[in-house]
Design an enzyme around this catalytic site. Sequence first.
Site, PDB file in Angstrom:
ATOM      1  N   HIS A   1       0.806  -1.220   0.000  1.00  0.00           N
ATOM      2  CA  HIS A   1       0.000   0.000   0.000  1.00  0.00           C
ATOM      3  C   HIS A   1       0.836   1.266   0.000  1.00  0.00           C
ATOM      4  CE1 HIS A   1      -3.431  -2.623   1.753  1.00  0.00           C
ATOM      5  NE2 HIS A   1      -3.366  -2.701   0.431  1.00  0.00           N
TER       6      HIS A   1
ATOM      7  N   THR B   1      -2.615  -7.899  11.617  1.00  0.00           N
ATOM      8  CA  THR B   1      -3.539  -7.321  10.644  1.00  0.00           C
ATOM      9  C   THR B   1      -4.912  -7.952  10.848  1.00  0.00           C
ATOM     10  OG1 THR B   1      -4.159  -7.156   8.300  1.00  0.00           O
ATOM     11  CG2 THR B   1      -2.641  -8.934   8.891  1.00  0.00           C
TER      12      THR B   1
END
Length: 234
Positions: free
Chosen positions: A105, A171
């Site tokens: 990202h 995560t």
Amino acid sequence: MRKKICVLTGAGMSAESGLKTFRDTGGLWEDYNVYEVATPEAWASNAAFVREFYNKRRRQLKSAQPNEGHLALLRLEENLDTVIITQNVDDLHEKAGSSKIIHLHGELNKVRSELNPELIYEWKDDLNESDTCELGGRLRPHVVWFGEQVPMLTVAIKEIVDTDFIMIIGTSMQVYPAASLTSYAPRHTAITYVDPKPQINYELQQQVEKLHLFEGPASSKVKEAVDFILTALE
Ligand code: BV8
């Protein structure tokens, strides 16, 4: 032939280094509406607000240091081909000394030209409205916003398709397509998941027979997961 491990990390990896996660109590999305700071629409309508959101996080990054979890990963490299595939835009895996890192990202310490996305610049200070690329075009954070394509996805998938181990750290496995990466791994792949509150998403439910949970913080549990894998190698 050395075996291979792909380490998928998220914001929880950096929590004990003082960087906020997104969805935990006190997380970033408590202070900000994600659609006001991490979408192309937000950038189009209020670039100054988006620049400040990333400037604040970039300033914080200057003093942030890797934690025991980042450092424990280095031991993997002694025995395995190790690829870090991170959703994080921080540079803590780099600071820890990991050698192969894929930023799915993007990166906080980089900006890119809006005229030519190939023009990417290291950027450790505030991004201001007056800053331009060499073509005179506006600069934007080099991160992937919601609704934007994930260009590094194919690079990550190429690493996952022949991996022997996967380690997931910190995560919530909710953001796609990053959260679907484990489904590209071979059937035999053993998966370890380090997180105080692991979230077994749809993809992980299909692989649950190969899943080993290490429930707790990265600073103590990554070492345990690394020991587990290195023992399995013997
Ligand atoms: C795309 C960079 C398609 C920026 C990020 C509905 C509406 C709109 C969009 C969608 C939708 N449904 C699905 C989508 C797609 C969307 C998505 O998945 N949304 C989700 C929220 C539903 N995805 C996208 O938009 C992606 N692009 O799909 O494009 C497309 C196709 C064609 C053409 C055009 C486009 C792009 C997504 C990328 C967004 N960018 N970050 C920035 O950082 O500012 S996302 C950001 O949040 C991170 O990068 C990360 O990926 C993501 C998830 O965060 P986590 O890392 O998991 O952190 P979280 O807070 O959630 O969890 C923390 C975890 O740590 C917890 O499990 C906690 O228990 C644990 N923890 C806490 N403390 C510790 C710990 N663990 C260990 N130790 C501790 N001490």
